[in-house]
Scaffold this motif. Structure first.
Motif: not given
Length: 472
Positions: A11, A13, A33, A38, A54, A97
């Motif tokens: 990921r 981030e 979100t 999701r 995400d 993600g």
């Protein structure tokens, strides 16, 4: 090959946080979100575990798609296109993600050119919505994968379905596309002319790419005249081999069958129970013929004679629309009917495709494999083009059952490839089939990898699909 080996992506981030912040300012409440939404956008109708994005952005225009892709490209964040979520091989999962780009609000039929038998649509238009729109024109779009899938998703997975034996697949019925590429550029792959010798076939490059090379924002599609008459019905056979031999004879005789579907004995039991039918619980073929009043009657009678030669029949057919609708509704509900055979279980649903001369052999070996390993697995198939599906029912909490089902799918894939077939006739690769492409394509996989790297060097477009991460 364990599924986890295909989907482990690191990921980003910092990049994800920056993109979410920028999208919130630009899209407001069209960025969601919350966990529930999701989860919905990582949903798979198979046993493959969900991997959540995400954030979810609801695009309403090509400009929205371009804006999201440019942001994700600038921060090296994954972006995964989402249509209706009916794909079966983990296509919409987000292993690293990132952003799920929901295209369902891009649902306008832009133009219908009745004289040219084509139309242009946005990617969120579903096949049923398009045919409803076309109803008064005397035209229809024939590709029918069963689910009411979005046309953008159908192009991305190179879908087909029950009508493919007569009308072909999405590959054959998309004239041109518009797409947003990984760097944010908009590309139009062709014009409305029915044929072209102008350069590389970019349209076919994006069809079946599963969103790994670009995101489709518009499709120009072929249309067909609604048949004057349609006949259809059911024919039982003493064995799967006899049914397959009847299919081969039908195709080789040049009978222009529109649909010819195989249902195994177990599959017929599930359909009878789920759809309240009373057909024989033996292998059956569901058929449909399109043409003139006399033509569809003649075709049905010819097929009845073929079936009789292989011990099948009688062929019960009708021109009554309501009866045909009930029949095909039951066929399209085969997935849910199969699930009802083991309540509470999940489905590992898979497909392969072989030359029709090897079809009976491949299905016969597959049924023997199912019996030997004690699996519960009805078979259905678009057998007119050598394609069949197996629905393996597994306890999602039982790792031994999942391992046995995965091993079966592996043997099935390799069996089809050994018969000069393919590990997927229409489901696509996604995460579930990626490990088998090297056996099917060999050095061709290196060419695919080179194209992916050239167009998407940062691997932001639906990463972890088709090409395993380790191979990029």
């Amino acid at each position: 090959m364990a599924l986890a080996e295909l989907v482990d992506i690191e990921r980003n981030e910092t990049g994800i946080a920056a993109v979410l912040d920028a999208l919130a300012g630009q899209f407001g409440d069209r960025l969601q979100t919350g966990r529930a939404i999701r989860e919905q956008h990582a949903h798979s109708t198979s046993y493959i575990p969900a991997q959540l994005p995400d954030g979810v952005v609801f695009a309403e225009s090509e400009a929205d798609v371009q804006a999201v892709v440019r942001l994700c490209a600038a921060h090296r964040v994954p972006v995964i296109a989402f249509g209706t979520g009916t794909s079966l091989e983990g296509h919409v999962n987000a292993p690293g993600g990132g952003i799920s780009l929901d295209l369902s609000r891009m649902n306008r039929v832009t133009t219908v050119n009745a004289e040219d038998l084509d139309c242009t649509v946005e990617p969120g238009v579903t096949r049923e919505d398009l045919n409803t729109h076309l109803r008064d024109t005397g035209l229809f779009f024939p590709i029918d994968p069963g689910a009411n899938a979005s046309l953008g998703g159908m192009a991305s997975t190179r879908a087909s379905g029950t009508n493919a034996v007569r009308y072909g697949t999405m590959r054959d019925n998309v004239i041109s596309l518009r797409a947003v590429m990984p760097d944010g550029r908009i590309v139009q792959t062709g014009r409305r002319a029915r044929k072209s010798s102008a350069g590389y076939d970019l349209t076919r490059l994006l069809i079946g790419a599963e969103g790994t090379l670009g995101i489709i924002t518009s499709l120009t599609l072929k249309l067909y005249g609604i048949p004057q008459a349609i006949s259809g019905g059911v024919c039982q056979f003493p064995s799967v081999d006899a049914a397959c031999q009847a299919v081969i004879a039908t195709i080789q005789m040049g009978i222009p069958v529109a649909r010819i579907e195989l249902i195994s004995a177990l599959g017929m039991r599930s359909l009878n129970q789920y759809s309240k039918l009373s057909y024989a619980e033996s292998p059956c073929l569901f058929l449909e013929f399109h043409g003139s009043e006399s033509g569809v009657a003649e075709q049905a009678e010819l097929f009845g004679q073929i079936a009789d030669e292989f011990g099948g029949g009688p062929f019960q057919w009708t021109k009554v629309a309501e009866e045909r609708t009930k029949l095909w509704k039951a066929r399209h509900d085969a997935y849910w009917a199969g699930l009802a055979l083991r309540p509470g279980c999940k489905a590992l649903t898979t497909d392969v495709c072989v030359p029709i001369s090897r079809l009976a052999e491949c299905i016969g070996e597959t049924e023997a494999d199912i019996a030997e390993h004690g699996l519960v697995a009805p078979i259905v198939g678009h057998v007119g083009d050598g394609n069949f599906h197996v629905l393996v029912l597994v306890d999602g909490e039982n790792r031994d059952e999942i391992a046995a089902a995965e091993a079966f799918v592996g043997r099935l894939n390799m069996r089809a490839i050994a018969m000069d077939g393919t590990c997927t006739g229409e489901h696509g690769v996604g995460q579930g089939k990626a490990g088998y492409l090297v056996h099917e394509l060999g050095p061709g996989l290196d060419i695919m990898r080179a194209i992916k790297t050239a167009l998407d060097p940062d691997n932001i477009m639906n990463p972890g699909k088709i090409l395993p991460r380790a191979q990029l």
